[in-house]
Scaffold this motif. Structure first.
Motif, PDB file in Angstrom:
ATOM      1  N   GLN A   1       0.818  -1.205   0.000  1.00 22.93           N
ATOM      2  CA  GLN A   1       0.000   0.000   0.000  1.00 22.93           C
ATOM      3  C   GLN A   1       0.855   1.261   0.000  1.00 22.93           C
ATOM      4  O   GLN A   1       0.536   2.246  -0.672  1.00 22.93           O
ATOM      5  CB  GLN A   1      -0.931  -0.003   1.205  1.00 22.93           C
ATOM      6  N   GLU A   2       1.948   1.236   0.728  1.00 25.53           N
ATOM      7  CA  GLU A   2       2.833   2.406   0.767  1.00 25.53           C
ATOM      8  C   GLU A   2       3.408   2.701  -0.612  1.00 25.53           C
ATOM      9  O   GLU A   2       3.534   3.861  -1.014  1.00 25.53           O
ATOM     10  CB  GLU A   2       3.964   2.184   1.766  1.00 25.53           C
ATOM     11  N   ALA A   3       3.726   1.654  -1.365  1.00 27.97           N
ATOM     12  CA  ALA A   3       4.358   1.854  -2.672  1.00 27.97           C
ATOM     13  C   ALA A   3       3.363   2.294  -3.739  1.00 27.97           C
ATOM     14  O   ALA A   3       3.638   3.213  -4.505  1.00 27.97           O
ATOM     15  CB  ALA A   3       5.059   0.569  -3.110  1.00 27.97           C
ATOM     16  N   VAL A   4       2.199   1.640  -3.803  1.00 22.63           N
ATOM     17  CA  VAL A   4       1.304   1.870  -4.946  1.00 22.63           C
ATOM     18  C   VAL A   4      -0.022   2.492  -4.568  1.00 22.63           C
ATOM     19  O   VAL A   4      -0.886   2.705  -5.430  1.00 22.63           O
ATOM     20  CB  VAL A   4       1.061   0.559  -5.727  1.00 22.63           C
ATOM     21  N   GLN A   5      -0.229   2.793  -3.278  1.00 20.28           N
ATOM     22  CA  GLN A   5      -1.423   3.493  -2.808  1.00 20.28           C
ATOM     23  C   GLN A   5      -2.716   2.731  -3.086  1.00 20.28           C
ATOM     24  O   GLN A   5      -3.751   3.329  -3.400  1.00 20.28           O
ATOM     25  CB  GLN A   5      -1.489   4.901  -3.435  1.00 20.28           C
ATOM     26  N   GLN A   6      -2.650   1.406  -2.976  1.00 16.12           N
ATOM     27  CA  GLN A   6      -3.852   0.607  -3.146  1.00 16.12           C
ATOM     28  C   GLN A   6      -3.715  -0.699  -2.373  1.00 16.12           C
ATOM     29  O   GLN A   6      -2.661  -1.328  -2.369  1.00 16.12           O
ATOM     30  CB  GLN A   6      -4.116   0.307  -4.626  1.00 16.12           C
ATOM     31  N   HIS A   7      -4.806  -1.072  -1.719  1.00 11.35           N
ATOM     32  CA  HIS A   7      -4.894  -2.360  -1.042  1.00 11.35           C
ATOM     33  C   HIS A   7      -6.368  -2.637  -0.796  1.00 11.35           C
ATOM     34  O   HIS A   7      -7.133  -1.713  -0.525  1.00 11.35           O
ATOM     35  CB  HIS A   7      -4.138  -2.349   0.296  1.00 11.35           C
ATOM     36  N   PRO A   8      -6.831  -3.891  -0.904  1.00 16.63           N
ATOM     37  CA  PRO A   8      -8.256  -4.174  -0.710  1.00 16.63           C
ATOM     38  C   PRO A   8      -8.793  -3.636   0.615  1.00 16.63           C
ATOM     39  O   PRO A   8      -8.163  -3.774   1.661  1.00 16.63           O
ATOM     40  CB  PRO A   8      -8.303  -5.708  -0.741  1.00 16.63           C
TER      41      PRO A   8
ATOM     42  N   HIS B   1      -2.040   6.880 -10.592  1.00 16.09           N
ATOM     43  CA  HIS B   1      -0.798   6.665 -11.340  1.00 16.09           C
ATOM     44  C   HIS B   1      -0.087   8.020 -11.432  1.00 16.09           C
ATOM     45  O   HIS B   1      -0.121   8.703 -12.444  1.00 16.09           O
ATOM     46  CB  HIS B   1      -1.096   6.113 -12.730  1.00 16.09           C
ATOM     47  N   THR B   2       0.533   8.416 -10.328  1.00 14.92           N
ATOM     48  CA  THR B   2       1.191   9.712 -10.239  1.00 14.92           C
ATOM     49  C   THR B   2       2.684   9.554 -10.487  1.00 14.92           C
ATOM     50  O   THR B   2       3.195   8.446 -10.647  1.00 14.92           O
ATOM     51  CB  THR B   2       0.971  10.311  -8.842  1.00 14.92           C
ATOM     52  N   SER B   3       3.391  10.677 -10.500  1.00 11.75           N
ATOM     53  CA  SER B   3       4.846  10.604 -10.658  1.00 11.75           C
ATOM     54  C   SER B   3       5.462   9.781  -9.530  1.00 11.75           C
ATOM     55  O   SER B   3       6.422   9.026  -9.741  1.00 11.75           O
ATOM     56  CB  SER B   3       5.450  12.014 -10.681  1.00 11.75           C
ATOM     57  N   ALA B   4       4.897   9.897  -8.333  1.00 13.03           N
ATOM     58  CA  ALA B   4       5.436   9.150  -7.191  1.00 13.03           C
ATOM     59  C   ALA B   4       5.133   7.662  -7.300  1.00 13.03           C
ATOM     60  O   ALA B   4       6.021   6.823  -7.130  1.00 13.03           O
ATOM     61  CB  ALA B   4       4.873   9.716  -5.890  1.00 13.03           C
ATOM     62  N   THR B   5       3.871   7.317  -7.569  1.00 15.56           N
ATOM     63  CA  THR B   5       3.507   5.892  -7.585  1.00 15.56           C
ATOM     64  C   THR B   5       4.061   5.171  -8.804  1.00 15.56           C
ATOM     65  O   THR B   5       4.368   3.976  -8.727  1.00 15.56           O
ATOM     66  CB  THR B   5       1.980   5.699  -7.530  1.00 15.56           C
ATOM     67  N   SER B   6       4.194   5.875  -9.921  1.00 15.59           N
ATOM     68  CA  SER B   6       4.743   5.217 -11.112  1.00 15.59           C
ATOM     69  C   SER B   6       6.215   4.860 -10.900  1.00 15.59           C
ATOM     70  O   SER B   6       6.661   3.764 -11.285  1.00 15.59           O
ATOM     71  CB  SER B   6       4.567   6.096 -12.351  1.00 15.59           C
ATOM     72  N   ILE B   7       6.966   5.772 -10.273  1.00 13.44           N
ATOM     73  CA  ILE B   7       8.372   5.476  -9.970  1.00 13.44           C
ATOM     74  C   ILE B   7       8.458   4.392  -8.896  1.00 13.44           C
ATOM     75  O   ILE B   7       9.289   3.480  -8.978  1.00 13.44           O
ATOM     76  CB  ILE B   7       9.096   6.750  -9.518  1.00 13.44           C
ATOM     77  N   ALA B   8       7.569   4.476  -7.898  1.00 19.19           N
ATOM     78  CA  ALA B   8       7.571   3.474  -6.833  1.00 19.19           C
ATOM     79  C   ALA B   8       7.277   2.085  -7.392  1.00 19.19           C
ATOM     80  O   ALA B   8       7.869   1.090  -6.939  1.00 19.19           O
ATOM     81  CB  ALA B   8       6.538   3.835  -5.767  1.00 19.19           C
ATOM     82  N   TYR B   9       6.403   2.005  -8.389  1.00 21.17           N
ATOM     83  CA  TYR B   9       6.088   0.704  -8.988  1.00 21.17           C
ATOM     84  C   TYR B   9       7.311   0.126  -9.711  1.00 21.17           C
ATOM     85  O   TYR B   9       7.624  -1.062  -9.573  1.00 21.17           O
ATOM     86  CB  TYR B   9       4.913   0.843  -9.963  1.00 21.17           C
ATOM     87  N   VAL B  10       8.020   0.963 -10.469  1.00 25.04           N
ATOM     88  CA  VAL B  10       9.228   0.490 -11.158  1.00 25.04           C
ATOM     89  C   VAL B  10      10.261   0.019 -10.140  1.00 25.04           C
ATOM     90  O   VAL B  10      10.884  -1.042 -10.298  1.00 25.04           O
ATOM     91  CB  VAL B  10       9.809   1.598 -12.064  1.00 25.04           C
TER      92      VAL B  10
END
Length: 589
Positions: free
Chosen positions: A423-430, A463-472
């Motif tokens: 959740q911290e990385a991609v800002q999503q969790h069930p 899908h922000t600049s922060a979450t897109s980089i965090a996903y990579v």
């Protein structure tokens, strides 16, 4: 019968992810037959998520008691032995990564959780068991009646706490008591009829001046709020006796006038597993009428009778079928469905909300028809069918697809992912949305071409600049650092901190029996022969992208040339570059 590519893409829509064996089985069977088998499968035993969450919680509670003793845990303040949100997280991930039979039901429950939203970003974080019982409603009713599901959701204490109609009372103007309007608003706006009047194809109805027509007004909210009065928790329930709580309270019915302070009439002091009950002395039993007479209640009825009648009428409202149909299509297939697609799904939904027929149409319609009206530059032909990008996969679905594709497992067999690191990385969790409006709005439009052509892309809101980089970065850690999501079976290991479970990912990734691993054995075997590297890229592309000839293939081949004789690095590089590619992150149909 179908191709492996078609089967792979279909399972991206119809499941949380699939390994090669499942994809090949579906290719042999064909998507229609697989879909029918999933819909007709014997329903699982009731209460799975609640039962599993409770078992995990009792395991950790036992560990706490062994380590610290009961006297250290009956705290007058923050109680580390309460069933906190992580236990539901663990039960959800255990099911998400190990279930092999009810794949469609699993996926539909997740899609419904982003429509009928509750969240542990609230006091609900204190009762994972209650949240698990709410998720059981979504899972067990995934192929049932939407009217039955919406009634059960309306009466569930987690929804009662989250949207504040638990302990709601009829108006007493002399005491400045007025019904809470929160749930009355959201059941219409978000769970059934939406904000504006719709045509059967989901398009907006217009008045003579060309304006959209509101589907309800403030007076309707006030009138509907009167229905949701007199509801409270079924009984008191708290885990420990201490200076402010006696065990004799537990099991006692909750009353509005029972002498117990109102702060103890909510989580964590009440039963969050059983449906709310009505107290008629606090329910407005007067006559009610709303939505221009579409809903008429004669008065003199109990709160449960009125809620049932209201829910049935809301689901039968002509707006609800296209509203829910569009949500499920956007969740599973495309962000911009055509009017014909919405109308076809809405027709199957009907007046009672037949979810089995609805889901069948959501997933079978694209096998016969184009799903939207716009032709994008990336459109391509495969086996006589036109395919093009349809939606950004939510980060959650990307992660579950990867973990299931490569059979994520560990030595302990406890796939108890804590979820916090994800959740911290991609800002999503069930069940962890920031608001009742979900992680992203269905009409969100990013700047650029889609805005210019008046189309939407909901998932791009997170899908922000922060979450897109965090996903990579996350993919880099997964494939090159073998630093996968943290799994916990231990209480907090820090001295003098009585907390459960251990949540430090750095610590968790050093616990060998729990450390997650991906199964690359077949891929590494192929990678041992450099002459088969092109075949390997195609094979992994088929698994992750649903096509063999990926546009990124030349770049992947070039990336591992300097260490092409190291099979593990070859496989890791292919996996990394595929999973960060647009071809993986965007669903193609």
């Amino acid at each position: 019968m179908g191709t492996v590519n078609q089967a792979s893409r279909f399972l991206m829509q119809a499941s949380l992810g699939a390994n090669r064996s499942t994809i090949e089985q579906l290719a042999d069977m064909g998507p229609e037959a697989w879909l029918q088998r999933q819909l007709n499968a014997k329903a699982p035993e009731a209460g799975k998520f609640q039962r599993n969450t409770e078992q995990i919680w009792h395991y950790f509670r036992g560990e706490l008691l062994n380590a610290h003793g009961k006297s250290a845990l009956d705290g007058d303040g923050n109680n580390p032995a309460l069933p906190y949100k992580w236990y539901f997280h663990m039960a959800w991930w255990q099911d998400a990564l190990s279930e092999q039979e009810h794949l469609l039901r699993q996926r539909v429950a997740q899609a419904l959780s982003e429509l009928l939203v509750i969240s542990d970003n609230s006091s609900l974080e204190l009762d994972a068991i209650g949240m698990a019982s709410f998720y059981d409603l979504l899972y067990e009713n995934a192929f049932g009646s939407y009217a039955d599901l919406l009634y059960a959701v309306s009466m569930h204490p987690c929804m009662g706490v989250y949207l504040s109609h638990m302990n709601n009372q009829k108006a007493v103007p002399a005491k400045n008591i007025h019904p809470d309007e929160n749930y009355a608003r959201e059941i219409m706006q978000l769970f059934s009829i939406g904000l504006f009047m719709l045509n059967p194809d989901g398009s907006l109805q217009r008045d003579e001046q060309g304006n959209s027509i509101p589907s309800y007004h403030n007076r309707d909210i006030r009138e509907l709020a009167r229905v949701f009065t007199g509801l409270t928790a079924e009984s008191y329930r708290y885990e420990w006796s201490n200076r402010f709580w006696s065990s004799s309270y537990n099991g006692q019915p909750v009353g509005f006038d029972d002498g117990v302070e109102s702060s103890y009439k909510t989580v964590p002091f009440v039963n969050m597993r059983k449906p709310m009950v009505g107290h008629e002395s606090h329910h407005d039993r007067g006559r009610k009428e709303l939505l221009d007479g579409f809903i008429k209640l004669p008065g003199g009825q109990s709160v449960s009778e009125e809620v049932r009648e209201v829910v049935d009428r809301l689901v039968a409202h002509p707006n609800t079928a296209p509203f829910v149909a569009k949500h499920l299509i956007q969740q599973m297939v495309t962000s911009n469905p055509s009017g014909d697609y919405i109308a076809a799904v809405a027709e199957k939904f009907g007046a009672r909300g037949d979810l089995a027929a609805t889901i069948q149409e959501v997933l079978s319609y694209p096998l016969r028809n184009s799903v939207n009206d716009t032709k994008y530059p990336a459109q391509r032909e495969e086996d006589g069918r036109s395919l093009q990008p349809q939606k950004l996969k939510s980060p959650l679905l990307r992660l579950t697809q990867i973990l299931r594709a490569f059979n994520a497992s560990n030595r302990s067999g406890h796939l108890w992912l804590i979820g916090d690191d994800i959740q911290e990385a991609v800002q999503q969790h069930p069940l962890s949305a920031s608001t009742v409006f979900n992680f992203y709005k269905p009409d969100f439009v990013p700047q650029g071409m889609l805005k210019d052509i008046a189309e939407v892309a909901p998932e791009f809101e997170i899908h922000t600049s922060a979450t897109s980089i965090a996903y990579v970065n996350l993919m880099y850690y997964w494939f090159f650092g073998k630093y996968l999501p943290g799994v916990s079976t231990e209480i907090n290991q820090t001295d003098n901190i009585q907390n459960a479970p251990e949540l430090n990912p750095d610590y968790l990734n050093n616990v060998e029996q729990n450390k997650l691993r991906l199964d690359f054995s077949e891929e590494i075997q192929i990678a041992r022969n450099p002459e088969r590297h092109d075949e390997l890229i195609d094979r992994m592309s088929e698994l992750l992208l649903g096509k063999r000839q990926a546009d990124i293939k030349p770049a992947i081949r070039e990336a591992f040339q300097s260490y092409r004789f190291n099979p593990e690095w070859v496989v890791q590089t292919i996996a990394f570059m595929l999973t960060i590619s647009p071809e993986f992150t965007v669903l193609e149909v």
